[in-house]
Every structure is written in structure tokens, then in C-alpha cells.
Design a protein around this motif. Sequence first.
Motif, PDB file in Angstrom:
ATOM      1  N   LEU A  44     -37.493  -1.945  -2.653  1.00  8.18           N
ATOM      2  CA  LEU A  44     -36.861  -1.120  -3.679  1.00  8.18           C
ATOM      3  C   LEU A  44     -35.673  -1.837  -4.314  1.00  8.18           C
ATOM      4  O   LEU A  44     -35.455  -1.751  -5.535  1.00  8.18           O
ATOM      5  CB  LEU A  44     -36.407   0.208  -3.078  1.00  8.18           C
ATOM      6  CG  LEU A  44     -37.521   1.199  -2.712  1.00  8.18           C
ATOM      7  CD1 LEU A  44     -36.927   2.440  -2.051  1.00  8.18           C
ATOM      8  CD2 LEU A  44     -38.318   1.601  -3.943  1.00  8.18           C
ATOM      9  N   LEU A  65     -42.826  -1.589  -6.284  1.00  4.14           N
ATOM     10  CA  LEU A  65     -42.283  -0.231  -6.229  1.00  4.14           C
ATOM     11  C   LEU A  65     -43.072   0.626  -5.243  1.00  4.14           C
ATOM     12  O   LEU A  65     -42.496   1.387  -4.461  1.00  4.14           O
ATOM     13  CB  LEU A  65     -42.325   0.397  -7.620  1.00  4.14           C
ATOM     14  CG  LEU A  65     -41.783   1.826  -7.745  1.00  4.14           C
ATOM     15  CD1 LEU A  65     -40.311   1.883  -7.355  1.00  4.14           C
ATOM     16  CD2 LEU A  65     -41.977   2.352  -9.169  1.00  4.14           C
ATOM     17  N   SER A  90     -35.346  -2.834  -8.166  1.00  4.84           N
ATOM     18  CA  SER A  90     -34.224  -2.308  -8.933  1.00  4.84           C
ATOM     19  C   SER A  90     -33.379  -3.413  -9.557  1.00  4.84           C
ATOM     20  O   SER A  90     -32.974  -3.322 -10.726  1.00  4.84           O
ATOM     21  CB  SER A  90     -33.349  -1.435  -8.034  1.00  4.84           C
ATOM     22  OG  SER A  90     -32.217  -0.975  -8.721  1.00  4.84           O
ATOM     23  N   GLY A  94     -42.133  -0.288  -1.714  1.00  2.00           N
ATOM     24  CA  GLY A  94     -40.813   0.227  -1.374  1.00  2.00           C
ATOM     25  C   GLY A  94     -40.857   1.697  -1.010  1.00  2.00           C
ATOM     26  O   GLY A  94     -40.294   2.117   0.004  1.00  2.00           O
TER      27      GLY A  94
END
Length: 456
Positions: A216, A181, A220, A184
Motif C-alpha cells: 500500500l 493495490l 501510495s 496491499g
Amino acid sequence: MLDSAIGAPTYVLPELARAFGTDQFAWIGSSAMFAGALWSPLLGKSADIYGKRKVLVIALLVAALGGLVCLTAPNLGVFVLGRLLQGAVVAALFLSVAIVRDICAPKFSMVVTGIVTAGSAAFGIVTPFVVAPAIEAFGWQSVFVISTSFAVVAALLVRLLVPDGGSRTPGKVDVTGALVLALGVAGVLGYISLGQVFGWLGGVSLLVLAAGVAALLFWSLVLSRRPEPIINVRGISLVFGVMLLVVVMGTGAYQSKLQLISMLLEVSPEQGLGYGLASPLALGLMFGIPSIGIVLGGIGAGVLATRIGPARCLAVGVLTGTAGTALMLFGGGPSNLAVAVPASFLLSMTAGNLMTSAFNLASILAPKARQATVSSMVMFMVAIGAVTMNFVGSAILGQTAIVVDGETVNSVTGIYAYIVTVGAVFVLAAIPAAFLVRKVRGQAVAATETTSLGHL
């Protein structure tokens, strides 16, 4: 501690830029806040599992190490590394709020949250008058001597005086998810900065953007679906999500103002650029008086939250920020200190209000066992908003810069475009703020300790 590590270096942005031979103000000024965004989910989750006091002490010591790295940095790369370590101090704010929730009664904790989140700005009232002579005598390094000293003292006091209480949540920390994360977010925000140097369609810029987007997407689609993700996106209620949207926009707009003010204070009106606030009293007035606004806005929001609820306080903060930006824009604030000071004061009240109201509302929406995690999400959005808006502002100034006497300087067009952008963000933030007030209307938001509005 947070103010000395995040806010104080903005006083010396031009000196730092000259020392390291760069015009990338955004990286110099925002790297610590950017790191705070990356640190927040990891430290918040760790605090709920291993204890808030322990993680808070570790965060303060890491911040102290970062200050030492900045103090001795031989080049910009090492300096930014130090700022990334210093960013761990952002955890000091949201962990302090979570600890307040453990040791205070619900209604009283709202007021104390205002004192904790905004009261620290009292340091900023005297900072310009203390730091300015120190900078003049010892250079920009004095700022990092102060912040490092604060971190060490704070860590010692927390270890000795803060109780190691509060509930803990069984589980594990998804370090891999936190790193992916972070990569990203770094890639996407890095593109905004690198696009100014290598071109928005340049190979390096696009490569960094692609890497960030890929990270990302992987987080996700894959990592966020794990049983215990570093941020449980699917567990965010509508009300909490809207509140985070208001926070990221409102606090981002305010933080970008600090970067702009620092630049305005370096230019004298006599230079004939159409802007400039440099004067013997400008530094103290532009940073000292607004610090009072942060204190009043934060503590006032904490007191009012017990009567009207934090959602309404949040909406008032957005309106105050819009008014401050309008005064700066239409009153000629970039070249008029008499206008810039009250405009900055209104914006600072907004900052104190938004931070306090966001933490108070988040604490109502989350069970006690997840206070640190939820508070870290608020801080994550604060940091993301600040960094994004600083990079956007830096890009606006970079694209509108002009050459005067062989030197590249910011144009008056760029300065006003910067202010218009900040104002537009506040206006847009008013939409979700109004929606939030409507959704929580009639709710006894301060009545119980773990009131949940998740069904909304």
C-alpha cells in the motif's frame, strides 16, 4: 446475478464450513466480495477506455467460470479461488449503473439506478423458498449451479440487447498499479483473518500485514503518482471522499449482518445458548422479507433523490440502519424471530438506500466520460467495507467462543458484541453523513447531467 453470487452462498455458510473442514466463515462468505474490491478499479477503468458493454460481458463470463470452480472444488483453497473469480460479478452492478447514465435522462436515471441496484434483491424474496429445497435435495452445490447459470444467461442478454454506446476516454489501464493495490488490501485484510489462527503477534500474521502495508505504501508513494493511476486519489473532492466514507461504513455494517444472521439461523433457541433463530420459516422470513426492504429502500431513494437530493437520502439510510441495529440489540433479536425480522427489514432498507444514493451522488460529481471509473470506486468501498466488517465480526466471535459438550460454539456474549460493533459503526457513519448534507445543501443536485461539486 449479483445476489445469486454474493448473497445466496450465505444461506449455506455452515454447510460449506463443514464440507471444507474450516471455521473461517469470513473467508467463505466474503471472498467473492473481497475479490469484487480488487476487480472494481481495474474493470471500471477498462470500461471507460474500451467500452462498458464489452467489459461487462467479460466480467460475467469470468464469474461463470468462478461458479464452475466452486461447484467442483475439492478443497477450501480451490473453492476460495473460484470465489475470487466469481467476484468479477460485482462489476455487473456498477457497470450497469454507468450504462444507465449513458442511455437515460439525468433525473430519470436516478430512479432507474434505484431499480438496477436494489431491484435485483427481488430475487432474494423467492430465493429462500427455492434454494432451501434445492439445498436439501442436492446439497450446497445447487447454489453455485444457479449462480453460474445466471451468469451465462446474463452475459448472453447483455451482448444481444444492451447498446454499445456512451463516450470513451483515451488512455491506458495501469495493471501493475491494480495488482499492487490488490496485494496491499489483501495483506491488511488477511492479517485480520490470520490473526485468529496464528495469533495477532504471530510470525505469519505479522509477515502478511507487513507485506500488505509495504504494498500500500509503494502504491501510495510511487504508483498513485503516475499520469493515469488505477485510482486517482488526488482527484477525489472533499464531498466525494466523505460520501465514500459513509458508504464504506454503512454498507460494511449491513453486509456483516448477513454473516451473523446465517449463524443465528443454524442455532435453535432450545439449545440454551442464549440465542438462535432456527425454525421451519426462519430462512424465508430472515432473507425473503428483508429483500423487500432492499427493493423499497433502493427504489425509494432513487425517487426521493430527484426531490431532496441523494446526500439527504444517504443520511436517512444511516439513521435507518442505526434504528434497525438498536431494535436487534435491545429487543432481543438474536433469540426472538418476531424482533429479528423487522430489525433485518430496516437494515435491508438501509442497504438499498445507501447503494442507490451513493451511485446517484457519484454520477453527479463525475463527468460522463468517467462514469464507470467513479462508479467502480463506490463499489470498491462497498466491497472493502463488507469484507472488513465480516472479518472483524468473525474475529469477535472467534475470541469469545465457548466449548459446550466438547464442541466450540459462539457465545451469547460474542453475538451481542458483534451487534454492538455494527451499531457503533452506524453511529460513527452518521457524523460524515451529517457533514455531507450540510456541504451540499442548496445545490441542485439533480438538475444537470454533469453537475460538479468538486469545488467543495
